[in-house]
Each structure stands twice: as C-alpha cells, then as structure tokens.
Enzyme design. Structure first.
Site, PDB file in Angstrom:
ATOM      1  N   CYS A   1      -5.125   8.630   9.180  1.00 49.40           N
ATOM      2  CA  CYS A   1      -4.930   7.789  10.499  1.00 49.40           C
ATOM      3  C   CYS A   1      -4.418   9.138  11.393  1.00 49.40           C
ATOM      4  CB  CYS A   1      -4.269   6.604  10.856  1.00 49.40           C
ATOM      5  SG  CYS A   1      -4.767   5.421   9.932  1.00 49.40           S
TER       6      CYS A   1
ATOM      7  N   LYS B   1       0.954  -1.236   0.013  1.00 49.74           N
ATOM      8  CA  LYS B   1      -0.163  -0.032  -0.019  1.00 49.74           C
ATOM      9  C   LYS B   1       0.939   1.397  -0.099  1.00 49.74           C
ATOM     10  CE  LYS B   1      -1.631   1.851   3.883  1.00 49.74           C
ATOM     11  NZ  LYS B   1      -1.380   3.316   4.255  1.00 49.74           N
ATOM     12  N   ASN B   2       1.788   1.224   0.870  1.00 50.21           N
ATOM     13  CA  ASN B   2       2.563   2.434   1.134  1.00 50.21           C
ATOM     14  C   ASN B   2       3.595   2.842   0.016  1.00 50.21           C
ATOM     15  OD1 ASN B   2       1.041   3.065   3.391  1.00 50.21           O
ATOM     16  ND2 ASN B   2       2.538   2.353   4.799  1.00 50.21           N
TER      17      ASN B   2
ATOM     18  N   ARG C   1      -9.275   0.146   3.636  1.00 52.67           N
ATOM     19  CA  ARG C   1      -8.297   1.313   2.947  1.00 52.67           C
ATOM     20  C   ARG C   1      -6.861   0.640   2.827  1.00 52.67           C
ATOM     21  NH1 ARG C   1      -6.731   5.545   6.726  1.00 52.67           N
ATOM     22  NH2 ARG C   1      -5.238   5.544   5.266  1.00 52.67           N
TER      23      ARG C   1
ATOM     24  N   ARG D   1       0.580  15.157  13.100  1.00 52.26           N
ATOM     25  CA  ARG D   1       1.173  14.438  11.875  1.00 52.26           C
ATOM     26  C   ARG D   1       1.706  15.543  11.241  1.00 52.26           C
ATOM     27  NH1 ARG D   1      -1.460   9.050   9.632  1.00 52.26           N
ATOM     28  NH2 ARG D   1       0.407   9.026   8.796  1.00 52.26           N
TER      29      ARG D   1
ATOM     30  N   ASP E   1       4.015  -0.034  11.952  1.00 53.19           N
ATOM     31  CA  ASP E   1       2.636  -0.381  11.520  1.00 53.19           C
ATOM     32  C   ASP E   1       2.560  -1.725  11.890  1.00 53.19           C
ATOM     33  OD1 ASP E   1       3.188   1.500   8.429  1.00 53.19           O
ATOM     34  OD2 ASP E   1       2.584   2.131  10.296  1.00 53.19           O
TER      35      ASP E   1
END
Ligand code: EPZ
Length: 426
Positions: free
Chosen positions: A117, A22-23, A400, A122, A308
């Site tokens: 999130c 995903k990232n 997601r 952030r 994560d």
C-alpha cells in the site's frame, strides 16, 4: 475481476470468529527461514498475502505441507538460496522480512524492494540501520536490496522512529548473531510480540518484546519441531466492531485478545457505544442502543489508536452527528480514500495529516473503490451504514488482508454479495 455489492441499512447482529493476524503471519512465515527443523503453524489467515509468501518460500526450496485451511508445516532446512524472486517479492510490502530472515540465516540476502500500500514515503532506513549495526553491508541497486556480512555480531541501537517492520526485521537478523542485541525504542504491537514468541518457541532467546526495549541473545541453532498458533487479528476484529457501530448493531467478536483492542473500545465507549468483554475473556460485544457522538482520533503506535483502523473509524464518524478531527500521526498521507467517501455524501476536509469530518445524517450508496487494504475495509463499513446500494471495486486489494470478507459479514446479517464484473461496469 469481482466487486462487492452491499445493500446498506441492516443492523448487523450475531457472533463472528476472528482469524489469525495478517501482520503476524507475514512475519512468522519468513521467520521460519531461521528454524533448522519443521515448524507447524496454526491459525494462519486464508488471505492472498499469506498465499504469496508461502509460494515465495516454496520457490526457494522450502517444503510446505498444507494440513488444513489454517495450518501448515514449513521446513526451510533444505533452502540454499538467499535470493527471493523479484517478480514475487516486489508485490507485497512485508517481503522486507525476507531481508532480515535471509541475512540471519545465510549472512547474505538479496530481495526486491517492497511493494504494498502507498501511504506516501515508505522508507526502510531503520531496517538498514539495524542490519548495519549488526555488521552487514547494505546496498540498493536495480530495485534490489542486498545485505551481506562476514559475521553478525550483537549490538545495541536506538530506532529513530517506532517501526513495526524494522523492529521485527532487527529481531530476525539478530536471533542467530554472536552476542547480545538490544533494540531500543522498539515497536510494541501484538504482532511484534507474536514473532518474538514464535522464535522463542523454536529455540531463540528474546526478552522484552511488547516493551520498548527488546534484548536478543544470539543462539547457534533454532531446532524448531514445535507448533505455534498465530495471534488473533486485532484489525479484523476492530473492523467488525466498527461495522456493528455504524449499523446500530449488536456484534460479538470471538477468538480475540480484548487488551489488543483497548484503544478502539475506549473510543467506541466515548462515542456512546456499549462494549463489553464476555466472561470467557476472549470476546467483545459491541452493542449500540443510543445515538453516537462525534470524537477526535489520533493514530499512534501500539498501544495507541491503530493507524490500520483509521479509515474504518473515519467512515463511521462520517455519519455521526458533530465534528470529528482525525489526525494520522503514523503515515505521511493515509487519506487517499476520502474522495471515495465524498461520493457517498461524506463532508470531510483534509489538511495534511488531519481530516475534519462533519457528520451527515446518512451516507448514500455509490460506486466506489478500495484505494488500499484498510481503506477497502472502510468502504465496506460505509456501504453497510449507507442508505441504498454500494459497489466496492478493486476487491483483490481487500482479499490481500481479509479472509472471505463477504462470507464473514454475511454471518452477522450483512446484505453483501461478491459479483463478477462485466463490461457493463466500465
Ligand atoms: C506495518 O507496516 C503494517 N504492515 C502496516 O499495516 C501498519 O500500518 C504499520 O506497521 C504501522 O502499524 C505490516 O505489518 C505488513 P512501520 P510497516 O515501519 O512495518 C516510518 C496493513 O494494512 N518508517 O511501523 O511498514 C514509516 O514511514 C498495513 O496491514 C521510517 O521512517 O510500518 C511510518 O511513518 C498497512 N523508516 C512509520 O515509520 C523505516 O525504516 C511506521 O512504519 C520504517 C518505517
């Protein structure tokens, strides 16, 4: 709206093929803005954040051909707008990559401040520092961030904190700048390397990705026209490895790069699990044949233990005999999910960035919710290990970042169903 209904207690067994990261996908898709021709991208995960990003690009003029479930051809050469739509970009955290890509392409970018999130603050100060070092003027107003430059000139800068996003964004902004850029104290995650490999594949000149010093020699054009396959998702793989551990299972995760999971493998072995790399070099087998031991975890930037996977391993340690100390050293506060584990009988005390876990004999099934993407994965892991039925709500958060999550867990024997929510659930 749906929920997951999980019947715990089944030992998971069998093989699972891991999807693209995903990232990496949420960085490579915007990176196609820098390419002057079509890019064929393979091994794209089928997740909501990817679908959202492809829609954002299409809405500013990209031509996207959907070859199959995990392959697209993206051509951004006809895009003439440097502004992403507020209502779309503000929904996902990774939208900040549009800043670096649009700035690198147009010397101009106007993007909504990122969503995503919430782990406390952030900030994006390091992203801004990189853009300003390259000669851009950056303003934040009305929830939008704008960056503009007459010219982007290569420069050297030192990241005050190791930041995946800022490292990738700096690469995106620098790849067509005049001269050489040096990023010091760069993040070394596999997805940082993947983005650099993608850009080089398309004609860029980046060396040192995967180390803490990345050098980018600016090029005039990225001709593109080639194919790139996205790196396997080490966080999805780690989630399944931890699910094997909590269910005393025997799972082989396939289509991975074992080196990317070294920190987790080492911890599982320290706990007493058997973790073996298969001869093909692209899979790991996690087998539990004895009582697991409590361990301490401290999250760190790669190659340290990944933040994560912190919620998932905390769920595992919640029902491992002994005291485990979990230190979250990357995010300000990433323990919002602990109250949900407590509903299942977990004995956990949180003090700032530290969680003290006193393992219980067995978690018990309960109605819980996903407080963020990886916490949602941790709730699934907890439900698989618990005694009885667990319902995981706010499933769209999990969708997601995890492709067909319940279908994949079913492949290794999990008793898990996606069920429509009715008014009875409220
Ligand atoms: C990426 O977020 C990932 N998201 C996160 O994964 C992951 O937790 C994180 O990297 C760390 O590995 C994506 O790749 C889309 P950072 P990112 O910049 O880039 C501080 C998931 O579940 N910082 O590496 O936003 C920051 O506050 C998600 O897939 C600054 O201070 O994270 C944090 O403490 C959740 N200033 C630390 O650095 C900045 O300008 C690491 O953040 C930027 C970051």
């Amino acid at each position: 709206m749906h929920k997951l209904v999980i019947t715990g207690g089944t030992s998971l067994e069998g093989e699972i093929t891991i999807s693209g990261a995903k990232n990496s996908a949420v960085a490579i898709i915007p990176a196609t803005l820098l390419v002057d021709g079509p890019c064929r991208i393979e091994n794209i995960p089928k997740i909501k954040d990817v679908k959202m990003f492809l829609k954002i690009l299409e809405n500013i003029g990209a031509i996207i051909e959907y070859i199959d479930d995990s392959t697209v051809i993206i051509d951004t050469s006809s895009i003439d707008s440097y502004e992403a739509r507020y209502d779309e970009a503000s929904k996902i955290r990774a939208s900040y990559y549009l800043m670096g890509a649009l700035l690198g392409k147009f010397k101009n970018a106007r993007v909504a401040l990122p969503g995503g999130c919430d782990f406390g603050t952030r900030p994006i100060d390091q992203h801004i520092k990189a853009f300003e070092s390259l000669g851009a003027k950056v303003d934040i107003e009305h929830g939008l961030i704008t960056a503009r430059a007459n010219e982007l000139n290569g420069s050297s800068f030192y990241m005050d904190v190791v930041s995946v996003g800022a490292t990738i964004n700096a690469m995106l902004a620098a790849v067509k700048a005049k001269g050489t850029t040096v990023i010091e104290n760069a993040a070394k995650e596999p997805h940082v390397v993947d983005v650099a490999n993608f850009l080089n594949n398309m004609g860029a000149n980046i060396i040192g990705a995967g180390t803490d010093i990345i050098k980018i020699k600016g090029v005039d054009k990225l001709p593109g026209g080639t194919t790139y396959s996205i790196v396997p998702d080490q966080i999805e793989a780690g989630t399944f490895m931890i699910a094997s551990a909590i269910t005393n299972g025997d799972i082989t995760v396939k289509n991975i790069i074992p080196k990317h999971l070294e920190s987790l493998s080492a911890k599982l072995i320290e706990m007493g699990a058997s973790v073996k790399e298969n001869d093909d070099g692209d899979s790991l087998r996690v087998k539990i044949d004895k009582k697991l031991l409590a361990v301490n975890i401290k999250t760190q930037p790669y190659p340290g233990f990944p933040t994560d996977l912190q919620p998932q391993i905390t769920a595992l340690l919640s029902q491992v005999d002994g005291i485990s100390i979990i230190t979250e050293a990357v995010w300000d506060s990433r323990f919002q999910y602990i109250p949900e584990l407590r509903r299942m009988g977990a004995q956990i005390r949180v003090e700032g960035r530290i969680a003290i876990v006193e393992g219980v004999e067995r978690l018990t099934g309960a109605k819980i919710k996903a407080t963020d993407l990886r916490a949602g994965a941790a709730m699934i892991v907890a439900g698989l290990g618990a005694e009885g039925i667990t319902e995981v709500h706010d499933l769209e958060i999990i969708d997601r970042g995890y492709e067909n999550v319940e279908e994949k867990f079913k492949q290794v024997g999990a008793k898990i169903e996606r069920v429509r929510i009715t008014e009875m659930d409220y």
